[in-house]
Design an enzyme around this catalytic site. Structure first.
Site, PDB file in Angstrom:
ATOM      1  N   GLU A 179       0.810  -1.214   0.000  1.00  0.00           N
ATOM      2  CA  GLU A 179       0.000   0.000   0.000  1.00  0.00           C
ATOM      3  C   GLU A 179       0.844   1.265   0.000  1.00  0.00           C
ATOM      4  OE1 GLU A 179       0.763   1.721   2.903  1.00  0.00           O
ATOM      5  OE2 GLU A 179       1.900  -0.077   3.423  1.00  0.00           O
ATOM      6  N   GLU A 320       4.662  -0.260   1.020  1.00  0.00           N
ATOM      7  CA  GLU A 320       4.731  -0.414  -0.443  1.00  0.00           C
ATOM      8  C   GLU A 320       4.646  -1.868  -0.892  1.00  0.00           C
ATOM      9  OE1 GLU A 320       8.241   1.384  -2.056  1.00  0.00           O
ATOM     10  OE2 GLU A 320       7.852   3.351  -1.207  1.00  0.00           O
TER      11      GLU A 320
END
Length: 362
Positions: A179, A320
């Protein structure tokens, strides 16, 4: 805009639990390989899980896809992050340019990266690596009102599931989720607090690098948001305190389980999404592979709530999906134990067939 969406809740989605009776069979198979008992440690546990997920087919691990879900959070207006909300869109551009941390680690691990605009507060230009699934330009401020509506939360779950389903239909064997969203550690902390029944002070950490004063301010903001609603229903909690990227990650977990694929969970925020998915449909837990222990406060407690035992402990806290992509080679290694490693009986009998030279590696 991503077309496959629905406002229906996932209670009736066809998710079959991983059959626990398969574990002894796979454990026996692995014990019969050309090695001492237990000599491959926790890779053997991973092989049992992978074999059980794929049963009755042999596990496939060639194609892995990292889905990076991105969205902004209204609660960022309360000063809960060391960075402005504009960083979310800037980082999305960096992912699409192939220059972020997750891109570098994904290339090293032979993992494809897809980026999903779940709710970035910007109009992002079209890009072949970007999936436009935007619900809204950023969630609402959870201090004042629910961050998402129930319809939006359900739509996120459905979109996350359908994005994964399309990738699986196109050949993805391993799903991984990560994310990007300034402010999302506050959202994840609130989800853990309410769904895990953990004191909020134990859930709120430094996020993107807050000092002690910043953490105290962030905790005070989270306490104000938590005081606004006492709901404990997982869908309601997701709507009250979640984010569009977190809700779509929860949908991705549900979608992976529906299609019987392992889903590698990244760090604190991805684990909070997994918690939502597990609370909605407990059967998905058997499909989750918890990649690493994040340095973010609260992640240990979150893993305990989920019953997850991470495989890596590198002090990562970037998000991420960086920890998840590093888990992919271990998952491939676990699959190879089942599909490529010789049985001890064949070694001892001298009936071993050599590995075909033209097979190479997947």
């Amino acid at each position: 805009m991503h077309s496959k969406s629905s406002s229906a809740a996932p209670h009736d989605w066809p998710i079959e639990p991983v059959d626990p009776s398969l574990a002894p069979q796979f454990r026996s198979r692995i014990d019969g390989k050309a090695k001492p008992l237990g000599a491959l440690g926790r890779l053997e546990d991973l092989a049992v899980q992978l074999g059980s997920i794929w049963h009755p087919q042999p596990p496939r691990t060639k194609r892995a896809t990292m889905f990076v879900f991105a969205a902004d959070h209204g609660i960022t207006a309360e000063g809960v992050s060391a960075y402005p909300a504009s960083v979310t869109a800037a980082m999305v551009a960096t992912y699409l340019a192939g220059r972020a941390g997750v891109n570098a680690l994904a290339r090293a691990s032979r993992v494809d990266v897809r980026v999903i605009d779940a709710g970035v507060d910007a109009d992002l230009p079209a890009h072949p690596g970007l999936i436009d699934a935007k619900i809204r330009r950023g969630s609402r401020n959870a201090v004042n009102e629910p961050a998402l509506t129930i319809i939006e939360a359900c739509d996120c779950l459905a979109r996350g599931a359908s994005i994964v389903a399309e990738a699986i239909e196109a050949g993805t064997d391993i799903v991984a989720i990560g994310e990007m969203g300034i402010g999302n550690t506050t959202s994840a902390a609130l989800l853990l607090h309410r769904l895990g029944r953990i004191p909020l002070a134990d859930c709120v950490g430094a996020g993107t690098g807050l000092d002690e004063a910043g953490i105290a301010r962030k905790l005070a903001v989270a306490e104000r948001a938590a005081a606004r609603s006492d709901t404990t229903s997982p869908l309601d909690v997701l709507a009250e305190f979640g984010g569009y990227e977190i809700a779509m990650m929860a949908g991705a977990v549900l979608g992976s389980a529906m299609h019987r694929r392992p889903v590698i969970i990244d760090g604190f925020i991805a684990s909070a999404a997994a918690l939502v998915a597990v609370r909605l449909r407990p059967a998905v837990s058997g499909y989750c592979v918890f990649s690493h222990r994040s340095a973010e406060r609260g992640h240990d407690l979150l893993l305990q709530v989920l019953g997850g035992k991470p495989y890596l402990d590198l002090g990562l806290r970037l998000g991420e999906g960086t920890g998840a992509v590093m888990m992919v080679p271990l998952l491939r290694a676990a699959g190879a134990i089942l599909t490529e490693m010789a049985d001890l009986s064949d070694v001892m009998a001298g009936t071993l067939e050599p590995w075909p030279a033209d097979r190479g590696q997947d």
